[in-house]
Each structure stands twice: as structure tokens, then as C-alpha cells.
Design a protein around this motif. Structure first.
Motif, mmCIF file in Angstrom:
data_model
loop_
_atom_site.group_PDB
_atom_site.id
_atom_site.type_symbol
_atom_site.label_atom_id
_atom_site.label_comp_id
_atom_site.label_asym_id
_atom_site.label_seq_id
_atom_site.Cartn_x
_atom_site.Cartn_y
_atom_site.Cartn_z
ATOM 1 N N THR A 10 -6.887 5.566 -2.974
ATOM 2 C CA THR A 10 -5.259 4.923 -2.651
ATOM 3 C C THR A 10 -5.212 4.792 -1.216
ATOM 4 O O THR A 10 -5.794 5.609 -0.472
ATOM 5 N N ASN A 11 -3.943 4.374 -0.672
ATOM 6 C CA ASN A 11 -3.461 4.368 0.705
ATOM 7 C C ASN A 11 -2.090 4.571 0.749
ATOM 8 O O ASN A 11 -1.296 4.372 -0.191
ATOM 9 N N MET A 12 -1.561 5.173 2.016
ATOM 10 C CA MET A 12 -0.079 5.003 2.335
ATOM 11 C C MET A 12 0.228 4.810 3.697
ATOM 12 O O MET A 12 -0.967 5.380 4.430
ATOM 13 N N GLY A 41 2.422 1.920 -0.061
ATOM 14 C CA GLY A 41 0.953 2.018 -0.081
ATOM 15 C C GLY A 41 0.756 1.858 -1.585
ATOM 16 O O GLY A 41 1.412 1.623 -2.343
ATOM 17 N N GLY A 42 -0.673 1.941 -1.915
ATOM 18 C CA GLY A 42 -0.880 1.827 -3.576
ATOM 19 C C GLY A 42 -2.543 1.986 -3.582
ATOM 20 O O GLY A 42 -3.346 2.573 -2.675
ATOM 21 N N HIS A 43 -2.909 1.452 -4.541
ATOM 22 C CA HIS A 43 -4.525 1.471 -5.019
ATOM 23 C C HIS A 43 -5.290 0.454 -4.410
ATOM 24 O O HIS A 43 -5.111 -0.654 -3.896
ATOM 25 N N ILE A 44 -6.692 0.869 -4.045
ATOM 26 C CA ILE A 44 -7.615 0.101 -3.415
ATOM 27 C C ILE A 44 -8.329 -0.429 -4.414
ATOM 28 O O ILE A 44 -8.751 0.102 -5.691
ATOM 29 N N LEU A 89 -4.433 7.840 4.646
ATOM 30 C CA LEU A 89 -3.188 7.988 5.327
ATOM 31 C C LEU A 89 -3.411 7.174 6.559
ATOM 32 O O LEU A 89 -4.341 7.232 7.655
ATOM 33 N N TYR A 90 -2.537 6.154 6.779
ATOM 34 C CA TYR A 90 -2.498 5.011 7.902
ATOM 35 C C TYR A 90 -1.307 5.272 8.658
ATOM 36 O O TYR A 90 -0.172 5.669 8.181
ATOM 37 N N LYS A 91 -1.157 4.785 9.914
ATOM 38 C CA LYS A 91 0.080 4.736 10.583
ATOM 39 C C LYS A 91 -0.127 3.291 11.275
ATOM 40 O O LYS A 91 -1.313 2.901 11.742
ATOM 41 N N ALA A 92 0.879 2.699 11.486
ATOM 42 C CA ALA A 92 1.095 1.238 12.055
ATOM 43 C C ALA A 92 2.325 1.287 12.934
ATOM 44 O O ALA A 92 3.471 1.766 12.273
#
Length: 155
Positions: A10-12, A41-44, A89-92
Motif C-alpha cells: 500500500t501507499n500513503m 493513499g491505498g493499495h498498489i 510513505l510519500y511526500k508531495a
């Protein structure tokens, strides 16, 4: 020791503007086990790359198209069946579009400094700690003893 295990990917994403505001999603406790204020976020999906998945999830859940999202850490834990759950975990800080809510939950801009006073989803402040601290890259749970208690760990 097994060299393979079942994994959920997953991601966020922390979306932040230049004025100290972040996009949050308010997840309904009747729909989600992990409810409260969270980041989108959600599932890949199968065969989807990690970066494209976070761009897709953010757009689906918020209406925003993020660019130059940076991977800033991971969160992971094993469940009772030995399955591993992994959150990239991402940052934009670059985005276009108009913010809108979906059936996934209400979305809005809030002051980042106001997050600790909000009804946050479980462990969101620990996730934010990893997202904001360049010295950290990992947040994970380990089980201590047989009583089922868990330790929170950072690296």
C-alpha cells in the motif's frame, strides 16, 4: 526460516503546500477499521509500480494530481498469520487540480500544526514523524512476548 511471505503493498502520501497546510482524508469508522483523519493513499495494484500507484490513489481520493512525489519511508508490520503489511510513505509539494471528497471520505486542507489536536487514525503521528524526519526511514511493529503487545520502532 522462510524466505517468502505473503505481503500487502500500500501507499500513503503527505501533500503539503507552501503555507504549512496538508491534505487530510476523514475516514468513516463504519466503513474502515483504520478510521479518523489520515493522509490519502491505498493499495498498489498487481503489476503497478509504486510511484504510479500513489499518483493514482491520490487523484482518485482527492482530485489532485501530484508530481515529483518522493518516497520518504516505509511502515510495516506482521499480522497474526505471518502476513506482512507494507506502506510506502510519500511526500508531495507539487500538485494540480481541485480538491474534492469521494466515497472514500471527506478531504480538506488543514494546518499541519493542528494535526495533534484532531481525531487521527491510529498511529498517524508516528507516520508523520517518519515522513518529516530525514533521519528516519522506517516505522515498524514488533511483537513483544506472547501476550500480544506490540512495540513501535523507528529506524
Amino acid at each position: 526460516m522462510a524466505r517468502k511471505e505473503m505481503v500487502t503493498l500500500t501507499n500513503m502520501c503527505l501533500i503539503e503546500d507552501k503555507d504549512g497546510n496538508v491534505v487530510v482524508q476523514i475516514r468513516d469508522p463504519e466503513r474502515y477499521r483504520w478510521a479518523g483523519v489520515a493522509f490519502p493513499g491505498g493499495h498498489i495494484e498487481e503489476r503497478e509500480n509504486f510511484h504510479d500507484s500513489v499518483v493514482r490513489e491520490v487523484e482518485e481520493e482527492t482530485g489532485l494530481t501530484i508530481t515529483n512525489a518522493r518516497l520518504v519511508g516505509v511502515k510495516h508490520w506482521p499480522d497474526k498469520e505471518g502476513h506482512r503489511y507494507l506502506v510506502f510513505l510519500y511526500k508531495a509539494t507539487e500538485f494540480t487540480g481541485t480538491l474534492h471528497s469521494t466515497e472514500e471520505g471527506e478531504v480538506r486542507w488543514v494546518k499541519k500544526s493542528a494535526l495533534p489536536q484532531m481525531n487521527l487514525a491510529y498511529d498517524l503521528l508516528e507516520i508523520l514523524k517518519v515522513m518529516d524526519n530525514p533521519e528516519l526511514s522506517e516505522f515498524f511493529y514488533t511483537q513483544k512476548g506472547s501476550d500480544g503487545d506490540w512495540d513501535r520502532n523507528f529506524r
